[in-house]
Design a protein around this motif. Sequence first.
Motif, short mmCIF file in Angstrom:
data_model
loop_
_atom_site.label_atom_id
_atom_site.label_comp_id
_atom_site.label_asym_id
_atom_site.label_seq_id
_atom_site.Cartn_x
_atom_site.Cartn_y
_atom_site.Cartn_z
N TYR A 343 0.84 -1.20 0.00
CA TYR A 343 0.00 0.00 0.00
C TYR A 343 0.87 1.24 0.00
CZ TYR A 343 -3.65 -3.31 1.04
OH TYR A 343 -4.52 -4.36 0.95
N PHE A 344 0.48 2.20 -0.84
CA PHE A 344 1.16 3.49 -0.92
C PHE A 344 0.21 4.56 -0.40
CE2 PHE A 344 2.20 7.20 -3.92
CZ PHE A 344 3.11 7.75 -3.04
N VAL A 345 0.58 5.20 0.69
CA VAL A 345 -0.21 6.31 1.23
C VAL A 345 0.49 7.60 0.83
CG1 VAL A 345 -1.21 7.37 3.29
CG2 VAL A 345 -0.91 4.87 3.19
N PRO A 346 -0.07 8.34 -0.15
CA PRO A 346 0.64 9.51 -0.70
C PRO A 346 0.47 10.77 0.15
CG PRO A 346 -1.36 9.15 -1.93
CD PRO A 346 -1.29 8.04 -0.90
N ALA A 347 0.86 10.67 1.42
CA ALA A 347 0.81 11.84 2.31
C ALA A 347 2.08 12.66 2.12
CB ALA A 347 0.66 11.38 3.76
N LEU A 348 2.31 13.09 0.90
CA LEU A 348 3.57 13.75 0.55
C LEU A 348 3.67 15.15 1.14
CD1 LEU A 348 3.61 12.56 -3.16
CD2 LEU A 348 4.70 11.47 -1.19
N ALA A 349 2.52 15.70 1.51
CA ALA A 349 2.50 16.98 2.24
C ALA A 349 1.40 16.92 3.29
CB ALA A 349 2.28 18.14 1.28
N GLY A 350 1.33 15.78 3.97
CA GLY A 350 0.26 15.54 4.92
C GLY A 350 -0.96 14.96 4.24
N LEU A 351 -1.99 14.68 5.04
CA LEU A 351 -3.24 14.12 4.53
C LEU A 351 -4.36 15.14 4.64
CD1 LEU A 351 -3.16 10.53 6.08
CD2 LEU A 351 -3.08 11.08 3.64
N GLY A 352 -5.19 15.23 3.60
CA GLY A 352 -6.37 16.06 3.63
C GLY A 352 -7.54 15.29 4.19
N ALA A 353 -8.73 15.52 3.64
CA ALA A 353 -9.94 14.85 4.13
C ALA A 353 -9.82 13.33 3.95
CB ALA A 353 -11.15 15.38 3.37
N PRO A 354 -10.43 12.57 4.87
CA PRO A 354 -11.13 13.00 6.07
C PRO A 354 -10.24 13.06 7.31
CG PRO A 354 -11.49 10.66 5.74
CD PRO A 354 -10.60 11.12 4.62
N TYR A 355 -8.90 13.04 7.11
CA TYR A 355 -7.97 12.95 8.24
C TYR A 355 -7.45 14.30 8.71
CZ TYR A 355 -8.11 8.21 6.47
OH TYR A 355 -8.55 7.00 6.03
N TRP A 356 -7.15 15.20 7.77
CA TRP A 356 -6.63 16.53 8.07
C TRP A 356 -5.46 16.45 9.05
CZ3 TRP A 356 -7.85 19.77 4.58
CH2 TRP A 356 -9.08 19.69 3.94
N ASP A 357 -4.42 15.78 8.59
CA ASP A 357 -3.24 15.54 9.42
C ASP A 357 -2.01 16.06 8.67
OD1 ASP A 357 -1.18 14.64 10.98
OD2 ASP A 357 -1.90 12.59 11.14
N THR A 358 -1.55 17.25 9.04
CA THR A 358 -0.42 17.86 8.34
C THR A 358 0.89 17.16 8.66
OG1 THR A 358 -0.06 19.48 10.10
CG2 THR A 358 -1.55 20.11 8.31
N GLN A 359 0.92 16.38 9.74
CA GLN A 359 2.17 15.73 10.15
C GLN A 359 2.38 14.37 9.49
OE1 GLN A 359 4.28 17.61 12.07
NE2 GLN A 359 2.65 19.09 11.68
N SER A 360 1.37 13.84 8.83
CA SER A 360 1.53 12.57 8.12
C SER A 360 2.56 12.70 7.01
CB SER A 360 0.20 12.12 7.51
OG SER A 360 -0.75 11.85 8.49
N ARG A 361 3.21 11.61 6.70
CA ARG A 361 4.17 11.60 5.60
C ARG A 361 3.95 10.35 4.74
NH1 ARG A 361 4.01 16.02 6.27
NH2 ARG A 361 5.60 17.51 6.89
N GLY A 362 4.32 10.47 3.48
CA GLY A 362 4.12 9.39 2.53
C GLY A 362 4.72 8.09 3.01
N THR A 363 3.99 7.00 2.81
CA THR A 363 4.42 5.69 3.30
C THR A 363 4.17 4.63 2.24
OG1 THR A 363 3.84 6.32 5.56
CG2 THR A 363 4.12 3.98 5.13
N LEU A 364 5.14 3.77 2.06
CA LEU A 364 5.01 2.59 1.20
C LEU A 364 5.24 1.40 2.12
CD1 LEU A 364 4.63 1.72 -1.79
CD2 LEU A 364 7.12 1.72 -1.99
N CYS A 365 4.20 0.61 2.37
CA CYS A 365 4.33 -0.45 3.36
C CYS A 365 3.86 -1.79 2.79
CB CYS A 365 3.55 -0.11 4.63
SG CYS A 365 1.79 0.13 4.41
N GLY A 366 4.24 -2.85 3.49
CA GLY A 366 3.89 -4.20 3.05
C GLY A 366 4.89 -4.79 2.08
N LEU A 367 6.08 -4.18 1.97
CA LEU A 367 7.07 -4.65 1.02
C LEU A 367 7.64 -6.01 1.43
CD1 LEU A 367 9.09 -1.35 0.46
CD2 LEU A 367 7.14 -2.19 -0.84
N THR A 368 7.84 -6.87 0.46
CA THR A 368 8.50 -8.16 0.67
C THR A 368 9.52 -8.36 -0.44
OG1 THR A 368 7.00 -9.47 -0.74
CG2 THR A 368 6.32 -9.09 1.56
N ASP A 369 10.24 -9.49 -0.39
CA ASP A 369 11.22 -9.74 -1.45
C ASP A 369 10.55 -10.10 -2.77
OD1 ASP A 369 10.31 -12.22 -0.74
OD2 ASP A 369 12.26 -13.01 -0.09
N ALA A 370 9.22 -10.23 -2.76
CA ALA A 370 8.49 -10.49 -4.00
C ALA A 370 7.99 -9.19 -4.64
CB ALA A 370 7.30 -11.41 -3.73
#
Length: 496
Positions: A343-370
């Motif tokens: 999953y890629f969460v594109p909080a590249l400058a925080g998150l807008g609606a419905p979270y409104w979280d300016t401190q969030s940052r972009g995240t790429l998670c769930g990575l494996t060797d596959a």
Amino acid sequence: MGTPFIIAIDEGTTNAKAIAVDNQGQILEKSTVPLRLSHPKPAWAQQDPMEIWQAVETAVENCLVSLGSNARDKQNIQGIAISNQRESVLVWDRKTGNPLTPLISWQCRRTESLCQQIAQQPTAAKLKSLTGSVLDPLFPASKIKWLLNSLENGYQRAENGELCVGTVDVWLVWKLTHGRAFVTDYSNASRYQLFNLHTATWDDQLLALFGIPKPCLPEIKPSVGWRGETLNCRHLPNGIPILSQAGDSHAALYGHCGFNQGVVKATYGTGSSLMTTTPVIPEKYWGVGSTVAWFDNALVYALEGNITHTGSALAFATQLLGLGTVEKLSELAQSMEHNQGVYFVPALAGLGAPYWDTQSRGTLCGLTDATTPATIARAAMEAVAYQVADVFFAMEQTLGKRLDSLSVDGGPTKNKWLMQFQADLLQRPIIKNEIAEISALGVAFMAGKALGWWKDNQQLSHLARKIDVITPHKPSEQMRQNYENWKLAVKRARFQ
């Protein structure tokens, strides 16, 4: 003599567009001119106001040239309509008309620390109830304070009426009228965080909270109706009336016939906006804001959720993977049957609606060797749909009822795979308008009503339009689980 038409201008973040619309609601010609967005510092975003004006002039000229030699006849050009990127703001000198600052983009986060300071003031607690939105650098109020602070004696000059402060719509009307009209409309005004939704005026408490003098702000007018006439424009005759003015998201909802109850639209662009009208300002808050939809004989309210990174998230992933174009990103994404738990969460400058979280940052998670580039490409494409779903479901919670479909517009809606994925995720039909210039068409409809071309909304609803309906596939447990996993990924982005 030729066919009477309206010139509708849609000034966006990446392009300035002009279309010619006749009294059947059909687009006769159109033109697009690209615009630049600069990033002088990390998380800063701005544009050149004069470049914007010149791009608008060129788009209008190209549209008129395409229409032919009779197009410039004043009898043919019945009026001008304006749709604009919202929340972006600049300051100019009232006497000379020269811009004194860049246009600070809606994307810009330079006022984060300023917002944190303002949040400490007692009046800040009233902001949500007064404006329908939470304190955030997205909105013009903190940007205006920053701009006035950046100018020598900025506050005093603004108080003395020497400065004009306005969003893009205000700037364009000023330029079109050669400085004779300094006006905005209710839809744009409601985005400043200086406008009281309950009194429908600039609010003294909010002006004091942000430290902004009222004399520097534009007059607020209905979205539909006369607001000035062209004067000394390069490619337009003098005396053409400017008949409508609305923020692009509001105009798009109008273009989708969102004046009809139950219509919710999503505009997919650099960011995305979901909007639907509401009969009252909701008391409960589920992460979507309240705003003015438009003023067309009466004030109409709307719910809206703004997503900061959708199209720009795809562009980011395209660059990250070295693919060159978003089309190649899409092709790569479709080569995967599932996302492999990535999953890629594109909080590249925080998150807008419905979270409104300016401190969030972009995240790429769930990575494996596959994990492969194709996996990441799919995660990026899916992120657009997941973010839209977050806001869609938050709107349903706010309204306390089910929304039956989603009307969509914008560049990414051309992607059939993405729209099918969106329909499957929402389990609602997607109604895709085949007209890319839906915001411009919306303000053209408004201007046409001012001219008497269309007497009421029923006539507008019956105009011929081309749509494509994407029906959702049967719900799957895998899709449901993937959406739950997306919510977990968002939590990780928010609490790092």
